[in-house]
Design an enzyme around this catalytic site. Structure first.
Site, PDB file in Angstrom:
ATOM      1  N   ASP A  54       0.842  -1.191   0.000  1.00 18.33           N
ATOM      2  CA  ASP A  54       0.000   0.000   0.000  1.00 18.33           C
ATOM      3  C   ASP A  54       0.879   1.244   0.000  1.00 18.33           C
ATOM      4  OD1 ASP A  54      -2.904   1.072   0.578  1.00 18.33           O
ATOM      5  OD2 ASP A  54      -1.565   2.186   1.903  1.00 18.33           O
ATOM      6  N   TYR A  59       2.938   9.934   0.610  1.00 18.24           N
ATOM      7  CA  TYR A  59       3.904   9.350   1.546  1.00 18.24           C
ATOM      8  C   TYR A  59       5.345   9.719   1.211  1.00 18.24           C
ATOM      9  CZ  TYR A  59      -0.002   6.219   2.807  1.00 18.24           C
ATOM     10  OH  TYR A  59      -1.208   5.695   3.192  1.00 18.24           O
ATOM     11  N   LYS A  84      -2.350   6.130  -4.123  1.00 18.16           N
ATOM     12  CA  LYS A  84      -3.422   7.093  -3.893  1.00 18.16           C
ATOM     13  C   LYS A  84      -3.012   8.472  -4.417  1.00 18.16           C
ATOM     14  CE  LYS A  84      -3.785   4.758   0.562  1.00 18.16           C
ATOM     15  NZ  LYS A  84      -2.358   4.390   0.619  1.00 18.16           N
ATOM     16  N   HIS A 114      -7.167   9.864  -2.190  1.00 14.11           N
ATOM     17  CA  HIS A 114      -6.633   9.721  -0.831  1.00 14.11           C
ATOM     18  C   HIS A 114      -7.558  10.309   0.238  1.00 14.11           C
ATOM     19  CE1 HIS A 114      -2.547   9.220   1.398  1.00 14.11           C
ATOM     20  NE2 HIS A 114      -3.548   8.972   2.205  1.00 14.11           N
ATOM     21  N   SER A 147     -10.457   6.889  -0.088  1.00 12.85           N
ATOM     22  CA  SER A 147      -9.870   6.756   1.243  1.00 12.85           C
ATOM     23  C   SER A 147     -10.305   7.951   2.082  1.00 12.85           C
ATOM     24  CB  SER A 147      -8.336   6.710   1.143  1.00 12.85           C
ATOM     25  OG  SER A 147      -7.745   6.574   2.417  1.00 12.85           O
ATOM     26  N   GLN A 170     -10.723   3.163   2.137  1.00  9.67           N
ATOM     27  CA  GLN A 170      -9.661   2.914   3.117  1.00  9.67           C
ATOM     28  C   GLN A 170      -9.751   3.977   4.211  1.00  9.67           C
ATOM     29  OE1 GLN A 170      -4.901   3.278   3.243  1.00  9.67           O
ATOM     30  NE2 GLN A 170      -5.583   1.805   1.707  1.00  9.67           N
ATOM     31  N   THR A 245       2.103  -2.199   9.226  1.00 11.31           N
ATOM     32  CA  THR A 245       3.513  -2.172   8.857  1.00 11.31           C
ATOM     33  C   THR A 245       4.386  -2.357  10.085  1.00 11.31           C
ATOM     34  OG1 THR A 245       5.142  -0.985   7.489  1.00 11.31           O
ATOM     35  CG2 THR A 245       3.968   0.314   9.149  1.00 11.31           C
ATOM     36  N   SER A 247       9.009  -2.451  10.880  1.00 11.44           N
ATOM     37  CA  SER A 247      10.366  -2.629  10.352  1.00 11.44           C
ATOM     38  C   SER A 247      10.960  -3.945  10.841  1.00 11.44           C
ATOM     39  CB  SER A 247      11.259  -1.459  10.790  1.00 11.44           C
ATOM     40  OG  SER A 247      11.321  -1.404  12.209  1.00 11.44           O
TER      41      SER A 247
END
Length: 297
Positions: A54, A59, A84, A114, A147, A170, A245, A247
């Protein structure tokens, strides 16, 4: 491997759990150098079984996501890619072309507006949606959606009798916004608009001392799971698709285990989370735009 659901307004099949490249990774500037940590994390996500990425022009991470895609071996048609448009919504076709270039792909599986909070003096929702539809017709995107749309925005869109209905909405969804979102969720269901939940782990990430944490810990112990897995399972029950998400590779693996058929929450469990979440209203994103307008209604 992530399970999938079929979007009712198209023949598109979408993985139930997606890997998000915003929030933690947000930079806001697509001209910045490639983020090697994000590239590695996308590789990790793909290697443990994620097949849904996504992204968004806002972003500022699409160049890094594109680098990750170019330096891995899974076929393009096995990866579901969402992006988006918002910043460049006045020229949706060019915005999409730019996204495809940054990602290094020929098409998007899903392309979203978005947010509905763009300047309607520059482009109307009707014109914007018509431009979205053209991209489906040209083959640049397979499905389109929205979204952060609230019920009134979706009503406005459906009143236009669009040729192609939005496949998804979303939205931020977790126990602290569920009470305020119930009418929206019911409306989306009535229109066969799938719900994608972003920031599903918000109660753990942003409100670690919130009222839902006790029941999440209790249920985690009951089912020998993590609080994050309990929260993601709740989100899947309330919606259709979740975007999350991390890391950390091990956490990414744990998130996928949420779809294990042997792990279920009872109706009583879900209600307990609902009740705890209702004790606090907390929205992390688009707070002013969404909550202030709710107060005006």
């Amino acid at each position: 491997m992530s399970q999938t659901v079929t979007l009712s307004s198209s023949k598109t099949t979408i993985p139930l759990i997606g890997y998000g490249t915003g929030t933690k990774w947000f930079s806001g500037d697509n001209s910045k150098p490639i983020d090697k940590d994000l590239v590695k994390s996308v590789h990790d996500a793909l290697s443990v079984g994620y097949r849904h990425l996504d992204a968004a022009e806002m972003y500022g991470t699409e160049t890094s996501v594109g680098e990750a895609l170019r330096t891995q071996s899974i076929a393009r048609n096995e990866i579901f890619i969402t992006s988006k448009v918002f910043k460049n919504i006045e020229n949706i076709e060019k915005a999409c072309t730019d996204v495809l270039t940054r990602l290094g792909v020929d098409y998007l599986d899903l392309w979203l507006i978005h947010a509905p909070f763009f300047d309607r003096n520059k482009i109307s929702l009707e014109k914007a949606w018509q431009e979205m539809e053209k991209l489906v017709e040209s083959g640049k995107v397979k499905a389109i959606g929205v979204s952060n749309f609230q019920k009134r925005h979706l009503e406005e869109l459906f009143a236009l009798n669009p040729k192609i209905k939005p496949a998804v909405n979303q939205i931020e969804l977790h126990p602290y916004v569920y009470k305020a979102s119930r009418e929206l969720l019911e409306y989306c269901k009535s229109k066969d608009v799938a719900i994608e939940a972003y920031s599903p782990l918000g109660p753990l990430t942003f409100k670690s001392d919130g009222p839902a944490n006790e029941i999440l810990e209790k249920l985690a112990q009951k089912y020998n799971r993590t609080p994050a897995q309990v929260l993601l399972k709740w989100n899947i029950i309330k919606g259709d698709i979740v975007i999350t998400t991390s890391s950390k590779r091990d956490r990414l693996e744990d998130f996928l285990k949420t779809t294990d058929k042997n792990f279920q929450l009872s109706d009583e469990d879900v209600k307990a989370i609902d009740d705890a979440g209702a004790k606090l209203h907390f929205r992390k994103y688009w707070t002013k735009e969404i909550d202030s307008q709710k107060e005006d209604l």
